[in-house]
Design an enzyme around this catalytic site. Structure first.
Site: not given
Length: 258
Positions: A65, A17
């Site tokens: 992100h 991740h």
């Protein structure tokens, strides 16, 4: 036939991740989704790296992100308002900026799971991954963005379409279909996706269940759960039947699930 993104890799799948940032790396200032984080995940043996795509002011797709830079760099500006040159300078002490093009070219044996975070990034992401469709899975919370990126990859002449996982609206349809116990509705909801990438719970709602997993598997769709960082939870979910674990600690997951 499964998509090539799934073939020849160990299961359960470990998806790193935003790369891999160990506590020691974090203490040294390394940020998620940086070049160093991607390199660390690759070095740890992760076959799959999950990341996020934004578009800079000068049209460069970068792995990042958040919509803005405040959490990662302390700069309040939006990614879309900053040039790639300026962002590179801001990320220099945090592991280095990595663009989507750099990621695909520098790590040719990595399979990328790319979340299209911004509407303006959908078409550039699709074009960038068109030649790498066998090792890219495209996703987004927005089904519209996900489909726009897939369409752009096709229009750019990609010989293999990227794999894809469901957006929020599609996931809601799948959950409703599973609750109705109608396999016809489940088949319809899952018809255009290769994976369901979901949290175990969303607030008070349990998302991942043996019934959901069984329904997905009947239709050739994998279930990947995010974000799972404790070894006991990794083992429990794999025992339940999930196919992949999205984790901040790919090193721990690879050792736990070996």
């Amino acid at each position: 036939m499964p998509h090539p993104w799934f073939e020849g890799a160990a299961t359960p799948r470990v998806l790193a991740h935003r790369g891999l940032v160990t506590p020691e790396d974090a203490a040294g200032g390394i940020a998620e989704n940086s070049f160093a984080a991607v390199a660390a995940a690759h070095s740890a043996g992760a076959a799959y790296i999950e990341s996020d795509c934004h578009l800079t002011a000068d049209g460069v797709v970068v792995l990042f992100h958040d919509d803005d830079l405040s959490r990662v760099t302390g700069d309040p500006r939006r990614v879309a308002d900053v040039s790639s040159h300026d962002l590179e300078a801001l990320m220099a002490a945090r592991g280095g900026l990595i663009t989507l093009r750099q990621a695909l070219e520098t790590f040719p044996d990595v399979r990328f799971n790319l979340d299209v975070k911004a509407e303006g990034a959908a078409e550039p992401v699709g074009r960038a991954v068109a030649a790498h469709g066998e090792r890219v899975l495209l996703t987004s919370f927005s089904d519209a963005r996900r489909l726009a990126a897939l369409a752009a990859a096709h229009e750019a002449g990609g010989s293999i379409r990227p794999a894809t996982s469901a957006g929020t609206r599609t996931i809601a349809r799948v959950l409703a279909a599973v609750a109705s116990r109608s396999d016809r509705l489940v088949a319809r909801a899952l018809g255009a996706v290769d994976a369901l990438q979901v949290p175990e719970r969303q607030g008070r709602l349990r998302v991942v269940s043996p019934r959901l997993i069984a329904a997905a598997h009947r239709h050739g769709v994998e279930v990947h759960v995010w974000t799972v960082n404790h070894p006991d939870d990794m083992r429990r979910l794999v025992d339940m039947g999930v196919d992949g674990i999205v984790t901040d600690r790919a090193d721990v997951a690879l050792a736990t699930l070996a």
